[in-house]
Design an enzyme around this catalytic site. Structure first.
Site, PDB file in Angstrom:
ATOM      1  N   CYS A 122       0.820  -1.219   0.000  1.00 38.09           N
ATOM      2  CA  CYS A 122       0.000   0.000   0.000  1.00 38.09           C
ATOM      3  C   CYS A 122       0.854   1.270   0.000  1.00 38.09           C
ATOM      4  O   CYS A 122       0.408   2.317  -0.453  1.00 38.09           O
ATOM      5  CB  CYS A 122      -0.923  -0.004   1.205  1.00 38.09           C
ATOM      6  SG  CYS A 122      -1.899  -1.511   1.257  1.00 38.09           S
ATOM      7  N   HIS A 126      -4.090   6.550   1.434  1.00 33.17           N
ATOM      8  CA  HIS A 126      -4.287   5.231   0.818  1.00 33.17           C
ATOM      9  C   HIS A 126      -5.664   4.731   1.243  1.00 33.17           C
ATOM     10  O   HIS A 126      -6.047   4.823   2.408  1.00 33.17           O
ATOM     11  CB  HIS A 126      -3.188   4.276   1.293  1.00 33.17           C
ATOM     12  CG  HIS A 126      -3.578   2.847   1.129  1.00 33.17           C
ATOM     13  ND1 HIS A 126      -3.938   2.322  -0.086  1.00 33.17           N
ATOM     14  CD2 HIS A 126      -3.715   1.835   2.037  1.00 33.17           C
ATOM     15  CE1 HIS A 126      -4.257   1.057   0.069  1.00 33.17           C
ATOM     16  NE2 HIS A 126      -4.134   0.731   1.346  1.00 33.17           N
ATOM     17  N   ASN A 129     -10.110  -1.343  -1.995  1.00 32.98           N
ATOM     18  CA  ASN A 129      -8.704  -1.083  -1.646  1.00 32.98           C
ATOM     19  C   ASN A 129      -7.823  -1.712  -2.725  1.00 32.98           C
ATOM     20  O   ASN A 129      -7.724  -2.926  -2.814  1.00 32.98           O
ATOM     21  CB  ASN A 129      -8.433  -1.699  -0.269  1.00 32.98           C
ATOM     22  CG  ASN A 129      -6.983  -1.604   0.175  1.00 32.98           C
ATOM     23  OD1 ASN A 129      -6.074  -1.396  -0.633  1.00 32.98           O
ATOM     24  ND2 ASN A 129      -6.757  -1.783   1.466  1.00 32.98           N
TER      25      ASN A 129
HETATM   26  O1  UT7 Z   1      -4.526  -1.693   2.835  1.00 31.59           O
HETATM   27  C1  UT7 Z   1      -3.694  -2.443   3.639  1.00 31.59           C
HETATM   28  C2  UT7 Z   1      -3.973  -2.253   5.045  1.00 31.59           C
HETATM   29  N1  UT7 Z   1      -5.205  -2.898   5.425  1.00 31.59           N
HETATM   30  C3  UT7 Z   1      -6.002  -2.299   6.265  1.00 31.59           C
HETATM   31  O2  UT7 Z   1      -5.738  -1.204   6.672  1.00 31.59           O
HETATM   32  C4  UT7 Z   1      -7.199  -3.063   6.785  1.00 31.59           C
HETATM   33  C5  UT7 Z   1      -7.372  -2.799   8.231  1.00 31.59           C
HETATM   34  N2  UT7 Z   1      -8.398  -3.598   8.885  1.00 31.59           N
HETATM   35  C6  UT7 Z   1      -9.710  -3.507   8.574  1.00 31.59           C
HETATM   36  O3  UT7 Z   1     -10.092  -2.782   7.692  1.00 31.59           O
HETATM   37  C7  UT7 Z   1     -10.687  -4.265   9.433  1.00 31.59           C
HETATM   38  O4  UT7 Z   1      -9.987  -4.903  10.471  1.00 31.59           O
HETATM   39  C8  UT7 Z   1     -11.532  -5.318   8.667  1.00 31.59           C
HETATM   40  C9  UT7 Z   1     -12.540  -4.622   7.778  1.00 31.59           C
HETATM   41  C10 UT7 Z   1     -10.630  -6.223   7.864  1.00 31.59           C
HETATM   42  C11 UT7 Z   1     -12.304  -6.179   9.663  1.00 31.59           C
HETATM   43  O5  UT7 Z   1     -13.156  -5.354  10.426  1.00 31.59           O
HETATM   44  P1  UT7 Z   1     -13.157  -5.471  12.001  1.00 31.59           P
HETATM   45  O6  UT7 Z   1     -14.195  -4.539  12.472  1.00 31.59           O
HETATM   46  O7  UT7 Z   1     -11.764  -5.275  12.513  1.00 31.59           O
HETATM   47  O8  UT7 Z   1     -13.654  -6.954  12.236  1.00 31.59           O
HETATM   48  P2  UT7 Z   1     -12.920  -8.127  13.030  1.00 31.59           P
HETATM   49  O9  UT7 Z   1     -11.775  -8.654  12.248  1.00 31.59           O
HETATM   50  O10 UT7 Z   1     -12.682  -7.693  14.446  1.00 31.59           O
HETATM   51  O11 UT7 Z   1     -14.053  -9.224  13.063  1.00 31.59           O
HETATM   52  C12 UT7 Z   1     -15.293  -9.015  13.775  1.00 31.59           C
HETATM   53  C13 UT7 Z   1     -16.256 -10.083  13.332  1.00 31.59           C
HETATM   54  C14 UT7 Z   1     -15.668 -11.495  13.351  1.00 31.59           C
HETATM   55  O12 UT7 Z   1     -16.683 -12.381  13.758  1.00 31.59           O
HETATM   56  P3  UT7 Z   1     -16.717 -12.949  15.277  1.00 31.59           P
HETATM   57  O13 UT7 Z   1     -15.407 -13.630  15.480  1.00 31.59           O
HETATM   58  O14 UT7 Z   1     -16.867 -11.714  16.125  1.00 31.59           O
HETATM   59  O15 UT7 Z   1     -17.899 -13.831  15.265  1.00 31.59           O
HETATM   60  C15 UT7 Z   1     -15.339 -11.749  11.902  1.00 31.59           C
HETATM   61  O16 UT7 Z   1     -15.387 -13.136  11.574  1.00 31.59           O
HETATM   62  O17 UT7 Z   1     -16.652  -9.827  11.986  1.00 31.59           O
HETATM   63  C16 UT7 Z   1     -16.476 -11.029  11.222  1.00 31.59           C
HETATM   64  N3  UT7 Z   1     -16.178 -10.655   9.848  1.00 31.59           N
HETATM   65  C17 UT7 Z   1     -17.143 -10.497   8.922  1.00 31.59           C
HETATM   66  N4  UT7 Z   1     -18.475 -10.637   8.996  1.00 31.59           N
HETATM   67  C18 UT7 Z   1     -19.181 -10.419   7.881  1.00 31.59           C
HETATM   68  C19 UT7 Z   1     -14.970 -10.395   9.272  1.00 31.59           C
HETATM   69  N5  UT7 Z   1     -15.150 -10.080   7.988  1.00 31.59           N
HETATM   70  C20 UT7 Z   1     -16.475 -10.151   7.738  1.00 31.59           C
HETATM   71  C21 UT7 Z   1     -17.271  -9.942   6.595  1.00 31.59           C
HETATM   72  N6  UT7 Z   1     -18.611 -10.085   6.704  1.00 31.59           N
HETATM   73  N7  UT7 Z   1     -16.752  -9.593   5.400  1.00 31.59           N
END
Ligand code: UT7
Length: 331
Positions: free
Chosen positions: A113, A257, A287
């Site tokens: 990125c 980014h 992204n």
């Molecule tokens: O560009 C390179 C750099 N990348 C970034 O900057 C990305 C940074 N991170 C993020 O954008 C976020 O962490 C994500 C969008 C990837 C994830 O969002 P989050 O709010 O941090 O979710 P999480 O990983 O804490 O997961 C919360 C819940 C989990 O379920 P449980 O374990 O609580 O039951 C995940 O399995 O959300 C679930 N989950 C989803 N649910 C529905 C993760 N992805 C999805 C999804 N749809 N696509």
């Protein structure tokens, strides 16, 4: 000698993938994706039509047209991608061939990125040293073919997308142009966002057992990346402002980014920037890793959001971890 951007261009694949399209085969929802990432739709490539190099070629042609320049003026290519068309050589030489510029130098930069800003900084240094007068900088990616498109990969497959952006840098005696760039990395976090294989340190780089596993797919510790991103973005933007004696009020347009709309909004609040001073397109493009900043810059120019004399701030954070910023006085 200074460097300035004389032309920007972009290309995104025609194939639109909506959140509902993904929810048809992944356990996710339009509501979850919008709320957590801000993304409504993204572009994924068409394997019959798009390659990383040919998307970069299209973006370059737009940049050349806008700069009223002939491709023959380009003396060097800096190509930022973590998804090159071949394992080797890099996509820089493929773009060079497509542009008919056989003989000029080309390097690939693999800083995810932050890759475009690393590339911009490299081009700027080449120009400031007097080595080249005109350098093409590219950010281009096809991420969609490396994603785990099942529910197991839902924290990455809803975010990452494909596209290409280009910027042409030229030597100038003006004081404006690229004012400063800042590059950082911390390899302690290399495995927080990565694709393990095909890694050369394996005894056998490709095997049926490896292919059957998950190591060819993008792995991301989303929460961990998010927490570091919000700190590093602000830090590296302030570093650039401090270096040039500017303040947050001097920024006319911040192009972060496009990692996650929530990250961009967090930075906007930390820097106290009004909506018109930040550019986001993640809502409809997702992204696109190294391509996200040059695509956004090109769209911002299209929309008249960058004018002569404006202070434009670019900032990125991603795999490595790497993070970077640039301040440009538009001319
Ligand atoms: O560009 C390179 C750099 N990348 C970034 O900057 C990305 C940074 N991170 C993020 O954008 C976020 O962490 C994500 C969008 C990837 C994830 O969002 P989050 O709010 O941090 O979710 P999480 O990983 O804490 O997961 C919360 C819940 C989990 O379920 P449980 O374990 O609580 O039951 C995940 O399995 O959300 C679930 N989950 C989803 N649910 C529905 C993760 N992805 C999805 C999804 N749809 N696509």
């Amino acid at each position: 000698m200074n460097s300035k951007i004389v032309g920007v261009g972009h290309y995104v694949p025609e194939n639109v993938v909506t959140n509902d399209d993904l929810a048809a085969y992944i356990d996710t929802s339009d509501e979850w994706i919008r709320e957590r990432t801000g993304i409504q739709e993204r572009r994924w490539f068409n394997p019959d039509k798009d390659t990383v190099a040919n998307m970069a070629t299209r973006a370059t042609k737009m940049a050349l047209e806008r700069a009223h320049m002939d491709a023959k003026e380009i003396e060097f290519i800096v190509f930022a991608t973590i998804t090159p068309d071949y394992f080797f050589p890099g996509s820089g030489v493929l773009l060079q061939r497509e542009l008919g510029l056989q003989g000029i130098g080309a390097i690939d930069i693999r800083n995810a990125c932050s890759g475009f800003i690393y590339g911009l900084s490299t081009a700027d240094a080449f120009i400031k040293s007097g080595m080249y007068k005109t350098v093409l900088v590219i950010g281009a990616e096809i991420q969609s073919s490396a994603l785990d498109k099942t529910t197991a990969g839902r924290n990455t497959n809803v975010i990452f997308a494909d596209g290409a952006g280009a910027a042409i840098l030229q030597a100038t005696e003006e004081k404006s142009g690229v004012l400063t760039t800042h590059l950082h990395a911390d390899g302690d976090y290399a495995e927080e966002l990565y694709v393990r294989d095909p890694g050369s340190s394996r005894k056998v780089r490709l095997s049926p057992e490896l292919i059957a596993g998950d190591s060819f797919k993008v792995y991301m510790n989303g929460n961990g990346v998010f927490k570091h991103a919000v700190v590093r973005f602000e830090e590296v933007i302030r570093e650039a402002l401090d270096k040039t004696g500017k303040s947050t009020e001097d920024i006319d347009l911040l192009i972060p980014h496009q990692a996650n709309l929530r990250i961009s909004q967090f930075i906007q609040r930390k820097l106290n920037l009004p909506d018109e001073k930040i550019f986001n397109n993640i809502m409809y493009l997702g992204n696109t890793t190294a391509a996200s900043i040059p695509i956004a810059l090109s769209e911002a120019v299209d929309q008249g959001r960058v004018k002569k004399g404006d202070l434009v701030c670019l900032a990125a954070f991603g795999s490595g971890f790497t993070w970077a910023s640039a301040l440009i006085e538009w001319s």
